[in-house]
Design a protein around this motif. Structure first.
Motif, PDB file in Angstrom:
ATOM      1  N   MET A   1      -9.334  10.783   8.311  1.00 26.86           N
ATOM      2  CA  MET A   1      -8.004  11.203   7.947  1.00 26.86           C
ATOM      3  C   MET A   1      -7.834  11.281   6.714  1.00 26.86           C
ATOM      4  N   GLN A   2      -7.038  12.193   6.056  1.00 27.55           N
ATOM      5  CA  GLN A   2      -6.868  12.103   4.600  1.00 27.55           C
ATOM      6  C   GLN A   2      -5.258  12.321   4.403  1.00 27.55           C
ATOM      7  N   ALA A   3      -4.877  11.710   3.355  1.00 33.38           N
ATOM      8  CA  ALA A   3      -3.428  11.370   2.982  1.00 33.38           C
ATOM      9  C   ALA A   3      -3.491  11.978   1.484  1.00 33.38           C
ATOM     10  N   ARG A   4      -2.435  13.092   1.277  1.00 32.01           N
ATOM     11  CA  ARG A   4      -2.439  13.582  -0.104  1.00 32.01           C
ATOM     12  C   ARG A   4      -1.102  13.020  -0.688  1.00 32.01           C
ATOM     13  N   ILE A   5      -1.239  12.393  -1.898  1.00 29.93           N
ATOM     14  CA  ILE A   5      -0.132  11.913  -2.553  1.00 29.93           C
ATOM     15  C   ILE A   5       0.477  12.507  -3.621  1.00 29.93           C
ATOM     16  N   ARG A   6       1.643  13.021  -3.804  1.00 34.71           N
ATOM     17  CA  ARG A   6       2.021  13.717  -4.997  1.00 34.71           C
ATOM     18  C   ARG A   6       3.259  13.043  -5.736  1.00 34.71           C
ATOM     19  N   VAL A   7       3.344  12.813  -7.028  1.00 30.22           N
ATOM     20  CA  VAL A   7       4.293  12.099  -7.683  1.00 30.22           C
ATOM     21  C   VAL A   7       5.396  13.318  -8.023  1.00 30.22           C
ATOM     22  N   THR A   8       6.729  13.191  -7.431  1.00 30.79           N
ATOM     23  CA  THR A   8       7.442  14.388  -7.818  1.00 30.79           C
ATOM     24  C   THR A   8       8.416  14.016  -8.694  1.00 30.79           C
ATOM     25  N   ALA A   9       8.228  13.860  -9.960  1.00 32.99           N
ATOM     26  CA  ALA A   9       9.043  13.568 -11.021  1.00 32.99           C
ATOM     27  C   ALA A   9       8.672  14.514 -12.331  1.00 32.99           C
ATOM     28  N   GLY A  10       9.442  14.656 -13.263  1.00 37.58           N
ATOM     29  CA  GLY A  10       9.227  15.265 -14.362  1.00 37.58           C
ATOM     30  C   GLY A  10       7.947  15.075 -15.082  1.00 37.58           C
ATOM     31  N   ASP A  11       7.658  13.855 -14.943  1.00 33.80           N
ATOM     32  CA  ASP A  11       6.290  13.666 -15.671  1.00 33.80           C
ATOM     33  C   ASP A  11       5.258  13.037 -14.835  1.00 33.80           C
ATOM     34  N   SER A  12       5.228  13.779 -13.623  1.00 31.33           N
ATOM     35  CA  SER A  12       4.199  13.580 -12.507  1.00 31.33           C
ATOM     36  C   SER A  12       2.744  13.415 -12.840  1.00 31.33           C
ATOM     37  N   ARG A  13       2.523  14.084 -13.822  1.00 30.13           N
ATOM     38  CA  ARG A  13       0.989  13.875 -14.174  1.00 30.13           C
ATOM     39  C   ARG A  13       0.624  12.681 -14.836  1.00 30.13           C
ATOM     40  N   ASP A  14       1.676  12.304 -15.407  1.00 33.43           N
ATOM     41  CA  ASP A  14       1.541  10.982 -16.515  1.00 33.43           C
ATOM     42  C   ASP A  14       1.782   9.855 -15.450  1.00 33.43           C
ATOM     43  N   ARG A  15       2.169   9.849 -14.384  1.00 35.26           N
ATOM     44  CA  ARG A  15       2.273   8.895 -13.457  1.00 35.26           C
ATOM     45  C   ARG A  15       1.242   8.849 -12.213  1.00 35.26           C
ATOM     46  N   LEU A  16       0.838   9.977 -11.931  1.00 37.86           N
ATOM     47  CA  LEU A  16      -0.362  10.106 -10.969  1.00 37.86           C
ATOM     48  C   LEU A  16      -1.718   9.398 -11.501  1.00 37.86           C
ATOM     49  N   ARG A  17      -2.033   9.568 -12.735  1.00 33.20           N
ATOM     50  CA  ARG A  17      -3.370   9.057 -13.195  1.00 33.20           C
ATOM     51  C   ARG A  17      -3.249   7.373 -13.185  1.00 33.20           C
ATOM     52  N   PRO A  18      -2.162   6.782 -13.473  1.00 38.33           N
ATOM     53  CA  PRO A  18      -2.120   5.313 -13.288  1.00 38.33           C
ATOM     54  C   PRO A  18      -2.047   5.136 -11.957  1.00 38.33           C
ATOM     55  N   LEU A  19      -1.373   5.695 -11.253  1.00 33.17           N
ATOM     56  CA  LEU A  19      -1.417   5.410  -9.778  1.00 33.17           C
ATOM     57  C   LEU A  19      -2.867   5.301  -9.161  1.00 33.17           C
ATOM     58  N   MET A  20      -3.627   6.391  -9.782  1.00 36.01           N
ATOM     59  CA  MET A  20      -5.154   6.398  -9.025  1.00 36.01           C
ATOM     60  C   MET A  20      -5.848   4.926  -9.495  1.00 36.01           C
ATOM     61  N   SER A  21      -5.645   4.780 -10.968  1.00 36.23           N
ATOM     62  CA  SER A  21      -6.140   3.428 -11.239  1.00 36.23           C
ATOM     63  C   SER A  21      -5.795   2.307 -10.602  1.00 36.23           C
ATOM     64  N   TRP A  22      -4.471   2.525 -10.343  1.00 40.97           N
ATOM     65  CA  TRP A  22      -3.874   1.303  -9.604  1.00 40.97           C
ATOM     66  C   TRP A  22      -4.406   1.072  -8.114  1.00 40.97           C
ATOM     67  N   LEU A  23      -4.551   1.979  -7.441  1.00 42.30           N
ATOM     68  CA  LEU A  23      -5.110   2.169  -6.171  1.00 42.30           C
ATOM     69  C   LEU A  23      -6.909   1.925  -6.119  1.00 42.30           C
ATOM     70  N   ARG A  24      -7.404   2.167  -7.339  1.00 45.03           N
ATOM     71  CA  ARG A  24      -8.989   1.890  -7.165  1.00 45.03           C
ATOM     72  C   ARG A  24      -9.026   0.649  -7.405  1.00 45.03           C
ATOM     73  N   ALA A  25      -8.155  -0.378  -7.744  1.00 41.82           N
ATOM     74  CA  ALA A  25      -8.344  -1.598  -7.791  1.00 41.82           C
ATOM     75  C   ALA A  25      -8.481  -2.570  -6.160  1.00 41.82           C
ATOM     76  N   GLU A  26      -8.072  -1.583  -5.273  1.00 43.87           N
ATOM     77  CA  GLU A  26      -8.229  -1.989  -3.898  1.00 43.87           C
ATOM     78  C   GLU A  26      -9.648  -1.666  -3.389  1.00 43.87           C
ATOM     79  N   ASP A  27     -10.078  -2.803  -2.868  1.00 44.51           N
ATOM     80  CA  ASP A  27     -11.604  -2.751  -2.562  1.00 44.51           C
ATOM     81  C   ASP A  27     -11.468  -1.523  -1.181  1.00 44.51           C
TER      82      ASP A  27
END
Length: 118
Positions: A1-27
């Motif tokens: 299964m796949q989940a697609r995550i969008r940050v829907t805010a004016g600065d979405s691209r600025d928030r999506l990359r840190p979110l990806m880094s955050w999630l990468r910390a999960e084994d």
């Protein structure tokens, strides 16, 4: 299964990359994340938005994703909305806004679990 995550805010691209880094910390999620582009919605014009795609295999990856996203949302300093969409025949979607959902983890997990049960 796949989940697609969008940050829907004016600065979405600025928030999506840190979110990806955050999630990468999960084994359980490491190596399962990919930044992709989504086609614009029918009512949108112009540039496409970045989307974080998460491959969720069997096991507890969906629960880890739900927990990690809810913690990330609580740490945002301004209102942040994420939209999670699952792929497949019974695709589902949910929008969760920080500071407006009492139990974001339960809402996110219910969407991910519903798709898995299909």
């Amino acid at each position: 299964m796949q989940a697609r995550i969008r940050v829907t805010a004016g600065d979405s691209r600025d928030r999506l990359r840190p979110l990806m880094s955050w999630l990468r910390a999960e084994d359980e999620l490491r190596g399962q994340l990919e930044l992709t582009s989504a086609a614009p919605a029918p009512d949108e014009m112009g540039a496409v938005a970045d989307v974080l795609t998460v491959a969720l295999g069997s096991g507890g990856a969906a629960a880890v994703l739900a927990r990690s996203l809810s913690v990330w949302l609580r740490q945002q300093r301004s209102d942040t909305t994420i939209e999670i969409t699952t792929a497949g025949d019974g695709a589902r979607s949910v929008k969760v806004t920080a500071q407006r959902v009492e139990d974001a983890e339960a809402v996110i997990k219910s969407v991910l679990d519903a798709e898995r049960e299909r």
